[in-house]
Design an enzyme around this catalytic site. Structure first.
Site, PDB file in Angstrom:
ATOM      1  N   HIS A 131       0.820  -1.219   0.000  1.00 36.20           N
ATOM      2  CA  HIS A 131       0.000   0.000   0.000  1.00 36.20           C
ATOM      3  C   HIS A 131       0.854   1.268   0.000  1.00 36.20           C
ATOM      4  CE1 HIS A 131      -3.580  -2.282   2.081  1.00 36.20           C
ATOM      5  NE2 HIS A 131      -3.032  -2.948   1.077  1.00 36.20           N
ATOM      6  N   ARG A 194      -7.133   3.774  -1.331  1.00 36.47           N
ATOM      7  CA  ARG A 194      -6.473   2.656  -0.650  1.00 36.47           C
ATOM      8  C   ARG A 194      -5.056   2.454  -1.153  1.00 36.47           C
ATOM      9  NH1 ARG A 194      -5.898  -2.999  -1.453  1.00 36.47           N
ATOM     10  NH2 ARG A 194      -5.687  -4.134   0.544  1.00 36.47           N
ATOM     11  N   GLY A 214      -8.714  -2.342  -4.580  1.00 32.53           N
ATOM     12  CA  GLY A 214      -9.574  -2.637  -3.444  1.00 32.53           C
ATOM     13  C   GLY A 214      -8.943  -3.667  -2.514  1.00 32.53           C
ATOM     14  N   GLU A 220     -11.121  -0.031  -8.266  1.00 34.12           N
ATOM     15  CA  GLU A 220     -11.825   1.126  -8.799  1.00 34.12           C
ATOM     16  C   GLU A 220     -11.081   1.807  -9.940  1.00 34.12           C
ATOM     17  OE1 GLU A 220     -13.768   2.560  -4.505  1.00 34.12           O
ATOM     18  OE2 GLU A 220     -12.544   3.954  -5.687  1.00 34.12           O
ATOM     19  N   TYR A 230     -13.027   9.922  -2.042  1.00 39.42           N
ATOM     20  CA  TYR A 230     -13.312   8.699  -2.799  1.00 39.42           C
ATOM     21  C   TYR A 230     -13.634   7.512  -1.895  1.00 39.42           C
ATOM     22  CZ  TYR A 230     -12.495  11.616  -6.659  1.00 39.42           C
ATOM     23  OH  TYR A 230     -12.646  12.651  -7.552  1.00 39.42           O
ATOM     24  N   ASP A 243     -23.492  10.378   3.174  1.00 36.73           N
ATOM     25  CA  ASP A 243     -23.091  11.018   4.422  1.00 36.73           C
ATOM     26  C   ASP A 243     -21.635  11.464   4.421  1.00 36.73           C
ATOM     27  OD1 ASP A 243     -22.195   8.431   4.311  1.00 36.73           O
ATOM     28  OD2 ASP A 243     -22.472   8.009   6.448  1.00 36.73           O
TER      29      ASP A 243
END
Length: 342
Positions: A131, A194, A214, A220, A230, A243
């Site tokens: 990541h 992510r 993901g 995505e 995002y 929200d």
């Protein structure tokens, strides 16, 4: 809609191989192909007609990175004025002074086959063994450098504008922060990612697109907006989340019940594949596929498979000045592939 494999009659050649491990590639204004190896090498390749035909030279002295499963020397961008200034931009992993993992964005000055100066533009970016993100792209006007950062294993912080992981960042080419960035004094442009793997501007526009991996589902493709959110980790894929302020759902997800480990993307603008003009092409690691997405405005209306796993994991993509596609593999013995009409 996904068309059957083999829907396109293309020829795929390995024009150069024996690299390990490849990551990102891009063409410079000199029409040469530059690509990174996660172990710290930058290679410059001159494509030539015919199979396994390429002239390869290395650029030596690049800083030695922190090499882990999803870390190393990763993103690369070539300055539009490279022939005059010799500037390359890279994103790589390292150990911070306190031993913690991090990432750095630097500008290299290249002189022939060597670099003789490193200017650190952004330092102490969040990092982990996975990541790390690190794709780079220069804006069409040549003024700004955009950087994708992974969440560094801290998913919840991707929503925090003060944390530079899980973001798209924007800086000027000298490392300064534009005062009109959405968060004053910060390089943050948008939040909630992510692990961004590819950044591209759509031709003849200022639309910035990104691929984001993901967790176990819903890789995505996103259209990046200033101050946009995002969703990660609160919302994923094309879900509607009312929200979250400034929330933007993904343009497309792959797919709702699984993931493909999406990697790089490119917009095709050449004439060699006229039926692809304006289409979005993207690759994947898990499925080893090259996908072609037909666009209607900012929507993807059809996705076809061009390559279906025959070459293992696919990482970087670039369109050459010849209108052909060049793809980096991410296997034990890596190659640069060239895709042309059969």
């Amino acid at each position: 809609m996904v068309a059957p494999a083999g829907a396109y009659d293309v020829k795929v050649e390995k024009i150069s191989q024996g690299f390990r491990p490849l990551w990102a590639l891009t063409f410079g204004p000199d029409n040469l192909l530059y690509f990174t190896m996660r172990n710290g090498n930058i290679v410059r390749l001159t494509p030539q007609p015919g199979p396994t035909a390429a002239s390869v030279t290395g650029i030596f002295g690049v800083p030695k990175p922190r090499l882990q499963d999803g870390a190393g020397l990763m993103g690369i961008a070539v300055d539009p004025e490279f022939s005059d200034n010799g500037f390359l931009y890279i994103c790589y992993s390292l150990r911070n002074a306190d031993g913690t993992p991090g990432n750095r964005v630097s500008r290299l000055h290249v002189d022939g086959h060597n670099f003789d100066e490193e200017t650190v533009l952004l330092d102490h970016l969040p990092g982990d063994d996975i990541h790390n993100g690190c794709p780079l792209i220069i804006s069409p006007n040549g003024d700004y450098l955009f950087i994708g950062t992974g969440d560094g294993g801290h998913a919840g912080k991707a929503q925090d504008p003060s944390y530079l992981g899980g973001k798209i960042l924007r800086i000027e080419l000298d490392g300064s922060i534009p005062w009109w960035n959405p968060f004053f004094g910060s390089p943050v442009w948008s939040v909630g990612f992510r692990n961004p793997r590819g950044l591209r501007f759509r031709p003849d526009s200022d639309e910035l697109w990104v691929t984001d991996q993901g967790y176990d589902t819903q890789d995505e493709i996103d259209l990046v907006e200033k101050r946009g959110n995002y969703g990660w980790p609160n919302c994923r894929g094309t879900a509607i989340c009312g929200d979250i302020p400034n929330y933007h759902a993904a343009v497309a997800e792959f797919d709702h019940d699984s993931n493909i480990e999406i990697s790089d993307l490119a917009f095709y603008k050449g004439d060699t594949f006229p039926q692809w003009n304006g289409n979005l092409l993207f690759a994947s690691l898990k499925t080893g596929r090259l996908y072609r997405a037909v666009m209607d405005g900012d929507k993807i209306v059809r996705t076809d498979i061009v390559i279906d796993g025959e070459y293992g994991r696919l990482s970087g993509i670039a369109e050459g000045p010849d209108g052909l596609l060049y793809i980096a593999t991410d296997n034990d013995d890596d190659a640069v592939l060239r895709v042309s009409p059969n």
